[in-house]
Design an enzyme around this catalytic site. Structure first.
Site, short mmCIF file in Angstrom:
data_model
loop_
_atom_site.label_atom_id
_atom_site.label_comp_id
_atom_site.label_asym_id
_atom_site.label_seq_id
_atom_site.Cartn_x
_atom_site.Cartn_y
_atom_site.Cartn_z
N GLY A 133 -1.57 -4.41 4.11
CA GLY A 133 -3.12 -3.89 3.12
C GLY A 133 -3.96 -5.57 3.19
N GLY A 134 -4.83 -5.41 3.56
CA GLY A 134 -6.37 -6.13 2.46
C GLY A 134 -5.90 -6.76 1.36
N MET A 135 -5.14 -6.09 0.55
CA MET A 135 -4.73 -6.14 -1.40
C MET A 135 -3.49 -6.08 -0.99
SD MET A 135 -8.14 -6.70 -2.59
CE MET A 135 -9.28 -6.78 -2.71
N LYS A 179 5.24 -0.18 -3.08
CA LYS A 179 3.55 -1.07 -2.99
C LYS A 179 3.24 -2.10 -4.38
CE LYS A 179 -1.16 0.54 -2.96
NZ LYS A 179 -2.20 1.99 -2.74
N ASP A 215 -11.66 10.81 -1.43
CA ASP A 215 -11.44 9.65 0.20
C ASP A 215 -10.22 10.77 1.06
OD1 ASP A 215 -10.82 8.14 2.25
OD2 ASP A 215 -9.44 7.06 0.84
#
Length: 570
Positions: free
Chosen positions: A34-36, A57, A163
């Site tokens: 992902g982005g991070m 992660k 979310d």
């Protein structure tokens, strides 16, 4: 197969990370980037062949200097590590190495709701209403646990997810619902303090107060569940727009169609639950997740599927991915050949789409963001008279009468005439009650107790030839047969001693009657019935009655999967 924070890590051979260690965990493969952060499948070993698989992660190098992201990462670990609920994915471990912070999380063998709806769309099937309702009920109970969480010290420590969306809800191959990713969750004493006016979350699923940047409570998450339910029930996005601004404006002001007006097979009581969750005034929504879960149960009745029923559907939809998951896990022993691993990799990282299309019947409000009202209300025609609410969901907003319904059907027709895309096609398909004939020869069996599920492919096809299946297929009755042996006055059942069970799937969903007694609504699983041959009346969304003869054997489960259009009218 696991929580996903980005796109597949294509371009690397499957063994690029194999054998690498992250803390005490050995890496099997990289899952996504992902982005991070990036995700890995890994495991930890112990004496006697002990092995526990986890999803790891790890913060990416470019994000390691981002103090805000690191605080969010630590918040996620601290908040969810203390949770212990069957419908919330667990966090096992938090560590730091030279390569940065990492989390070890529960490995979940299953698919998220985006992937599930994509599988149904590819097969031109409707997601069973009972599946959607049971998933939403379990998500509500998971949220209630988080919203009312009490720390080990005894101090209340409520957590708002912020979310809740299809991508963060998974169903395992065993039929268990899991709520994922509390990465932007807001705890009472969160280390990551959100600035006033900052908006976080997936835009199309935010609550109105979340869009405005107001203080949130658990009812914000329940609005998101309402959005999810509306989309899965009607088969189209609710607040999709050209950009985030359009979506936010729709959340604040766009009219929301009643699910039962878009999809006539949806019971009105179910629509009331969805519309109450979607109230723009949070005071009018359900007070908490437990109340919403109970309302879903009351409205759904026998429609709800349990974990066993959901597992049967998951195994039918994702047989290839289940096999690929097994190959991937077995590869940790180093005995799986490269060809099998490459095949498994492609299966697990294949496209998850198509996703739900954008709805064409909700306009984008014309006023700008600067003019957003603080407390917008749903617009209801002045001539509309509300219907009486049921005791189960008292206080739920009531649907407009025929005037609003006519407007909706007019919009559907207009969408069809001007080529309104998939959404209009899907609605017209429901209204006209058609089934794509090209799938008639490709009906798949639904694994249940007996994997050799009998499949009826049409009149005159005869019984299945599979020697492993001893059950007799259902007989579709369209009046008298060729020999005139059946009269209109024939009894609805000819029972013999003993009882058996019936599992019946009819697409699209339909009501089932035996004589004048309602048996239930498809899909039905393991319904007890007297042994013998039964004449069932099948009533689809079009209201037409169709006759289906099914044999029930004592002590056995008879299972069928049919298309409604293939059953002759009575």
């Amino acid at each position: 197969m696991c929580p996903d924070s980005g796109v597949p890590a294509e371009g690397f051979p499957i063994d690029f990370y194999r054998g690498e260690r992250i803390g005490k965990y050995e890496v099997v493969t990289q899952l996504s980037v992902g982005g991070m952060a990036e995700l890995f499948l890994g495991f930890t070993s112990g004496p006697g062949g002990f092995r526990k698989y986890v999803v790891i992660k790890r913060v990416l190098p470019d994000a390691r200097d981002n103090a805000q992201f690191e605080r969010m990462f630590l918040d996620e670990a601290r908040i969810t590590a203390a949770f212990n609920h069957p419908n919330i994915a667990q966090v096992f471990d938090l560590g730091r190495e030279d390569d940065g912070l990492y989390l070890a999380m529960e490995f979940i063998a299953g698919q998220n709701l985006n992937q599930i709806t994509g599988a149904c769309l590819r097969r031109q099937e409707q997601l069973p209403l009972g599946f959607t309702l049971s998933v939403a009920r379990d998500v509500c109970m998971a949220l209630h646990y988080a919203h009312t969480y009490t720390a080990p010290s005894g101090a209340p420590s409520p957590v708002i997810h912020r979310d809740v969306a299809q991508k963060n809800i998974m169903v395992t191959y065993d039929g268990v619902v899991k709520l994922l990713d509390f990465g932007i969750a807001k705890a009472k004493d969160s280390l990551e303090r959100t600035n006033v006016g900052t908006v976080k979350g997936t835009t199309g699923y935010m609550s109105p107060e979340q869009v405005r940047g107001d203080t949130l409570d658990g009812r914000s998450d329940l609005f998101s569940v309402g959005v999810m339910m509306h989309e899965l029930i009607t088969g189209a996005r609710l607040f999709a727009g050209k950009n985030e601004r359009d979506e936010m404006m729709k959340i604040l002001e766009a009219p929301v169609p009643w699910p039962s007006h878009v999809a006539p097979h949806v019971p009105e009581e179910v629509s009331k639950v969805v519309m109450r969750a979607l109230e723009r005034s949070r005071e009018k929504r359900f007070a908490n997740g437990r109340d919403m879960a109970r309302a879903i149960e009351a409205a759904a009745g026998k429609l709800l599927l349990d974990a066993h029923d959901r597992a049967a559907l998951m195994q039918d939809w994702f047989a290839e991915r289940m096999s690929a998951t097994r190959v991937m896990l077995e590869s940790a022993d180093g005995t799986t050949n490269g060809v099998m691993l490459d095949s498994a990799k492609r299966a697990l990282r294949s496209d998850d789409g198509p996703y739900l299309p954008e709805r064409k019947d909700i306009p984008t409000p014309s006023n700008g963001v600067a003019g957003m009202p603080r407390k917008p209300s749903r617009k209801v025609p002045a001539a509309a008279a509300p219907r009486k609410a049921s005791a189960a969901v008292e206080g739920t907003p009531q649907p407009p009468e025929s005037k609003a319904s006519n407007v909706l059907w007019g919009l559907v027709l207009m969408g069809i005439l001007v080529g309104g895309g998939y959404a209009a096609w899907h609605l017209s398909k429901v209204l006209n009650e058609t089934v794509d004939e090209k799938d008639a020869s490709a009906l798949r069996t639904l694994p249940q107790h007996d994997p050799n599920l009998p499949v009826y492919l049409g009149p005159g096809s005869g019984p299945p030839t599979d020697a492993g299946n001893t059950e007799t297929p259902a007989k579709v009755s369209g009046g008298e047969d060729a020999e005139g042996s059946r009269s209109k006055e024939a009894a609805s059942a000819r029972p013999v001693k003993g009882r058996g069970k019936l599992t019946l799937l009819v697409l699209p969903e339909a009501e089932v009657f035996r004589g004048k007694k309602r048996v239930g609504r498809t899909p039905m699983f393991n319904v007890a019935m007297p042994a013998g041959e039964h004449d069932l009346t099948i009533v689809g969304p079009d209201g037409k009655k169709r006759m289906l003869s099914v044999p029930i054997s004592a002590g056995e489960t008879t299972q069928f999967r049919l298309k409604l259009a293939e059953i002759p009218e009575r």
